[in-house]
Motif scaffolding. Structure first.
Motif, PDB file in Angstrom:
ATOM      1  N   VAL A   1       0.846  -1.191   0.000  1.00 46.91           N
ATOM      2  CA  VAL A   1       0.000   0.000   0.000  1.00 46.91           C
ATOM      3  C   VAL A   1       0.878   1.236   0.000  1.00 46.91           C
ATOM      4  N   GLN A   2       0.564   2.169  -0.869  1.00 47.72           N
ATOM      5  CA  GLN A   2       1.239   3.462  -0.859  1.00 47.72           C
ATOM      6  C   GLN A   2       0.238   4.525  -0.460  1.00 47.72           C
ATOM      7  N   LEU A   3       0.673   5.440   0.403  1.00 44.08           N
ATOM      8  CA  LEU A   3      -0.202   6.473   0.933  1.00 44.08           C
ATOM      9  C   LEU A   3       0.324   7.837   0.514  1.00 44.08           C
ATOM     10  N   GLN A   4      -0.587   8.690   0.060  1.00 41.94           N
ATOM     11  CA  GLN A   4      -0.222  10.038  -0.386  1.00 41.94           C
ATOM     12  C   GLN A   4      -1.085  11.042   0.366  1.00 41.94           C
ATOM     13  N   ALA A   5      -0.442  11.781   1.267  1.00 39.68           N
ATOM     14  CA  ALA A   5      -1.153  12.793   2.041  1.00 39.68           C
ATOM     15  C   ALA A   5      -1.057  14.149   1.361  1.00 39.68           C
ATOM     16  N   SER A   6      -2.113  14.935   1.504  1.00 41.87           N
ATOM     17  CA  SER A   6      -2.137  16.284   0.935  1.00 41.87           C
ATOM     18  C   SER A   6      -3.097  17.150   1.739  1.00 41.87           C
ATOM     19  N   GLY A   7      -3.093  18.440   1.422  1.00 42.59           N
ATOM     20  CA  GLY A   7      -4.041  19.352   2.047  1.00 42.59           C
ATOM     21  C   GLY A   7      -3.452  20.272   3.090  1.00 42.59           C
ATOM     22  N   GLY A   8      -2.193  20.087   3.408  1.00 41.03           N
ATOM     23  CA  GLY A   8      -1.562  20.963   4.385  1.00 41.03           C
ATOM     24  C   GLY A   8      -1.366  22.369   3.819  1.00 41.03           C
ATOM     25  N   GLY A   9      -0.974  23.278   4.700  1.00 38.67           N
ATOM     26  CA  GLY A   9      -0.744  24.651   4.270  1.00 38.67           C
ATOM     27  C   GLY A   9      -0.617  25.575   5.460  1.00 38.67           C
ATOM     28  N   LEU A  10      -0.659  26.855   5.155  1.00 36.88           N
ATOM     29  CA  LEU A  10      -0.562  27.894   6.177  1.00 36.88           C
ATOM     30  C   LEU A  10      -1.951  28.453   6.448  1.00 36.88           C
ATOM     31  N   VAL A  11      -2.325  28.503   7.710  1.00 37.34           N
ATOM     32  CA  VAL A  11      -3.643  28.999   8.081  1.00 37.34           C
ATOM     33  C   VAL A  11      -3.517  29.790   9.378  1.00 37.34           C
ATOM     34  N   GLN A  12      -4.391  30.761   9.554  1.00 33.00           N
ATOM     35  CA  GLN A  12      -4.388  31.532  10.793  1.00 33.00           C
ATOM     36  C   GLN A  12      -5.077  30.754  11.908  1.00 33.00           C
ATOM     37  N   ALA A  13      -4.718  31.077  13.117  1.00 33.12           N
ATOM     38  CA  ALA A  13      -5.371  30.456  14.265  1.00 33.12           C
ATOM     39  C   ALA A  13      -6.876  30.671  14.182  1.00 33.12           C
ATOM     40  N   GLY A  15      -8.683  28.992  12.076  1.00 32.83           N
ATOM     41  CA  GLY A  15      -9.086  28.547  10.751  1.00 32.83           C
ATOM     42  C   GLY A  15      -9.223  27.047  10.650  1.00 32.83           C
ATOM     43  N   SER A  16      -9.472  26.602   9.416  1.00 34.67           N
ATOM     44  CA  SER A  16      -9.714  25.186   9.158  1.00 34.67           C
ATOM     45  C   SER A  16      -8.887  24.701   7.975  1.00 34.67           C
ATOM     46  N   LEU A  17      -8.601  23.415   8.000  1.00 33.15           N
ATOM     47  CA  LEU A  17      -7.978  22.718   6.875  1.00 33.15           C
ATOM     48  C   LEU A  17      -8.552  21.316   6.823  1.00 33.15           C
ATOM     49  N   ARG A  18      -8.555  20.743   5.645  1.00 27.53           N
ATOM     50  CA  ARG A  18      -8.916  19.334   5.509  1.00 27.53           C
ATOM     51  C   ARG A  18      -7.769  18.596   4.843  1.00 27.53           C
ATOM     52  N   LEU A  19      -7.241  17.632   5.538  1.00 28.55           N
ATOM     53  CA  LEU A  19      -6.195  16.779   4.995  1.00 28.55           C
ATOM     54  C   LEU A  19      -6.830  15.561   4.333  1.00 28.55           C
ATOM     55  N   LYS A  64      -9.735  16.510  20.333  1.00 32.41           N
ATOM     56  CA  LYS A  64     -11.128  16.071  20.450  1.00 32.41           C
ATOM     57  C   LYS A  64     -12.050  17.279  20.424  1.00 32.41           C
ATOM     58  N   GLY A  65     -13.094  17.186  19.591  1.00 33.17           N
ATOM     59  CA  GLY A  65     -14.034  18.291  19.460  1.00 33.17           C
ATOM     60  C   GLY A  65     -13.656  19.300  18.399  1.00 33.17           C
ATOM     61  N   ARG A  66     -12.427  19.228  17.906  1.00 32.73           N
ATOM     62  CA  ARG A  66     -11.966  20.162  16.866  1.00 32.73           C
ATOM     63  C   ARG A  66     -11.677  19.444  15.555  1.00 32.73           C
ATOM     64  N   PHE A  67     -11.179  18.222  15.635  1.00 35.60           N
ATOM     65  CA  PHE A  67     -10.814  17.445  14.454  1.00 35.60           C
ATOM     66  C   PHE A  67     -11.818  16.314  14.249  1.00 35.60           C
ATOM     67  N   THR A  68     -12.023  15.971  12.975  1.00 29.34           N
ATOM     68  CA  THR A  68     -12.893  14.843  12.640  1.00 29.34           C
ATOM     69  C   THR A  68     -12.223  13.981  11.585  1.00 29.34           C
ATOM     70  N   ILE A  69     -12.115  12.706  11.877  1.00 25.21           N
ATOM     71  CA  ILE A  69     -11.570  11.762  10.902  1.00 25.21           C
ATOM     72  C   ILE A  69     -12.718  11.040  10.224  1.00 25.21           C
ATOM     73  N   SER A  70     -12.563  10.810   8.929  1.00 25.53           N
ATOM     74  CA  SER A  70     -13.576  10.079   8.180  1.00 25.53           C
ATOM     75  C   SER A  70     -12.895   9.349   7.033  1.00 25.53           C
ATOM     76  N   ARG A  71     -13.638   8.488   6.377  1.00 26.65           N
ATOM     77  CA  ARG A  71     -13.069   7.761   5.248  1.00 26.65           C
ATOM     78  C   ARG A  71     -14.128   7.519   4.199  1.00 26.65           C
ATOM     79  N   VAL A  78      -8.845   8.655   3.218  1.00 27.34           N
ATOM     80  CA  VAL A  78      -9.175   9.015   4.591  1.00 27.34           C
ATOM     81  C   VAL A  78      -8.933  10.513   4.737  1.00 27.34           C
ATOM     82  N   TYR A  79      -9.801  11.163   5.504  1.00 25.16           N
ATOM     83  CA  TYR A  79      -9.757  12.605   5.666  1.00 25.16           C
ATOM     84  C   TYR A  79      -9.518  12.972   7.126  1.00 25.16           C
ATOM     85  N   LEU A  80      -8.966  14.150   7.310  1.00 29.09           N
ATOM     86  CA  LEU A  80      -8.885  14.732   8.635  1.00 29.09           C
ATOM     87  C   LEU A  80      -9.329  16.188   8.528  1.00 29.09           C
ATOM     88  N   GLN A  81     -10.539  16.444   8.986  1.00 30.06           N
ATOM     89  CA  GLN A  81     -11.066  17.810   9.005  1.00 30.06           C
ATOM     90  C   GLN A  81     -10.591  18.468  10.293  1.00 30.06           C
TER      91      GLN A  81
END
Length: 125
Positions: A1-13, A15-19, A64-71, A78-81
């Protein structure tokens, strides 16, 4: 299995990102998946995990309460909101896959068999 993560970046406190983490292969739906992170000068730490079916999720207390994992098994992804981001969330985030060969200690890095390359999240204050 090969895994490729993306979605990172610069955000202000505050804010939100989804990996996202896309897996190669046709057996993604049989893997438990996890997200870990490593901040500069610190050890890698567990962030979140999700069972192969999506029926169980686990979180570090710090997210907990800030991040949500889903697939989405149809998309081998797989996502990380991440919401309400804080400067202390700054780190390289890694996704990992566990092919369920034994007991599932979801918060232990040694449980996982495959790792992605990481994506950098920077949260400015």
């Amino acid at each position: 299995v090969q895994l490729q993560a993306s979605g990172g970046g610069l955000v202000q406190a505050g804010g939100s990102l989804r990996l996202s983490c896309v897996a190669s292969g046709r057996t993604f739906s049989s893997y438990n998946m996890g997200w870990f992170r490593q901040a500069p000068g610190k050890e890698r730490e567990f962030v979140a995990a999700i069972s192969w079916s999506g029926g169980a999720t686990y979180y570090a207390d710090s997210v907990k309460g800030r991040f949500t994992i889903s697939r989405d098994n149809a998309k081998n992804t797989v996502y990380l909101q991440m919401n309400s981001l804080k400067p202390e969330d700054t780190a390289i985030y890694y996704c990992a896959a566990d092919h369920r060969s034994g007991a599932y200690f979801y918060n232990r890095g040694s449980t996982y068999d495959y790792w992605g390359q990481g994506t950098l999240v920077t949260v400015s204050s």
